[in-house]
Design an enzyme around this catalytic site. Sequence first.
Site, PDB file in Angstrom:
ATOM      1  N   LYS A  42      56.443  61.183  95.341  1.00 50.61           N
ATOM      2  CA  LYS A  42      56.323  60.636  96.569  1.00 50.61           C
ATOM      3  C   LYS A  42      54.843  60.510  97.131  1.00 50.61           C
ATOM      4  CE  LYS A  42      57.210  63.566 100.281  1.00 50.61           C
ATOM      5  NZ  LYS A  42      56.341  63.326 101.532  1.00 50.61           N
ATOM      6  N   ASP A  69      56.273  57.308 101.171  1.00 50.04           N
ATOM      7  CA  ASP A  69      56.711  57.755 102.359  1.00 50.04           C
ATOM      8  C   ASP A  69      55.930  57.415 103.504  1.00 50.04           C
ATOM      9  OD1 ASP A  69      58.078  59.389 104.013  1.00 50.04           O
ATOM     10  OD2 ASP A  69      56.982  61.274 103.021  1.00 50.04           O
ATOM     11  N   LYS A  71      57.282  55.604 106.409  1.00 55.13           N
ATOM     12  CA  LYS A  71      58.144  56.030 107.875  1.00 55.13           C
ATOM     13  C   LYS A  71      57.796  54.931 108.704  1.00 55.13           C
ATOM     14  CE  LYS A  71      58.620  61.124 107.422  1.00 55.13           C
ATOM     15  NZ  LYS A  71      57.468  61.501 106.540  1.00 55.13           N
ATOM     16  N   ASP A  74      58.213  50.007 113.949  1.00 57.43           N
ATOM     17  CA  ASP A  74      57.350  49.009 114.685  1.00 57.43           C
ATOM     18  C   ASP A  74      58.501  48.290 115.097  1.00 57.43           C
ATOM     19  OD1 ASP A  74      55.103  47.375 115.610  1.00 57.43           O
ATOM     20  OD2 ASP A  74      53.741  48.628 114.153  1.00 57.43           O
ATOM     21  N   THR A 129      62.204  67.204 111.271  1.00 55.14           N
ATOM     22  CA  THR A 129      62.555  68.644 111.505  1.00 55.14           C
ATOM     23  C   THR A 129      61.781  69.298 112.639  1.00 55.14           C
ATOM     24  OG1 THR A 129      61.320  69.057 109.357  1.00 55.14           O
ATOM     25  CG2 THR A 129      63.581  68.765 109.434  1.00 55.14           C
ATOM     26  N   ARG A 220      54.506  71.772  96.637  1.00 53.54           N
ATOM     27  CA  ARG A 220      53.952  72.788  96.246  1.00 53.54           C
ATOM     28  C   ARG A 220      54.341  73.861  94.887  1.00 53.54           C
ATOM     29  NH1 ARG A 220      52.502  74.250 102.371  1.00 53.54           N
ATOM     30  NH2 ARG A 220      54.591  73.252 102.549  1.00 53.54           N
TER      31      ARG A 220
END
Length: 244
Positions: A42, A69, A71, A74, A129, A220
Amino acid sequence: MTEALHAKPKADPRIIVALDFAAEKEADALVAALDPAMARLKIGKEMFTRFGPEMVRRYQGQGFEIFLDLKFHDIPNTVARAVAGAADLGVWMVNVHAMGGAKMMTAAAQALREFGSDRPKLIAVTVLTSMDAEQLSGVGISDSVENQVQRLARLARDSGLDGVVSSAREAALIRSAVPGEFCIVTPGIRPAWAAANDQVRIVTPGDALRGGSDYLVIGRPITRSPEPLKALEMIAAEIREAGF
Ligand code: C5P
């Protein structure tokens, strides 16, 4: 014999490694240590802004499929052109904000149709989130987070999208709002042996898949591991043992 009989079944790994590096060399070193048969990558806003499509092409050249990614959010025409740009780049998955509305999502889905079966999967972010009820009310949405997630998941499906990004805890909620084939991509995953870092509501890979997730975004625990390939193998083994 038909071509299909010759075709090698394509690996469809459940793991998407989130590359979050400010230094290109660190990202390159990590990617060199991974195996494209075991994970996709990603690339998000930070790395794409710093290193651009060249980095996407480089990792694709090493055999990796990319979830871009970015997002997008518009006006419909702009988002349609942006996702077409992602398709030209040959990415495996790209995403938009469902809050851009049905017209925007439909335009994006239509723009990808001309790319045929090779087109990227198009998914939507429902509610970030980082947004709770108070944050939602601050932007004029008085409904609950759960209702808003369900509403936007349905809108994404009705607009022709392939699925949504969501926390593992929302997967069941989304499956009940959108039955049938609909892809759920889930971050916030931590194997039992890994540090939580700054993730608060974490879920193990097995629990996320049992809960209805299709793909797991994991950063991570793999990217900051002293042995990234070993960490990836351990998570892949955990997924196999869970029966997925
Ligand atoms: O390192 P870690 O596994 O926490 O990385 C998770 C990735 O998923 C990061 O790229 C992060 O930005 C992204 N993400 C997330 N939570 C969300 C949405 C995206 O952790 N709700």
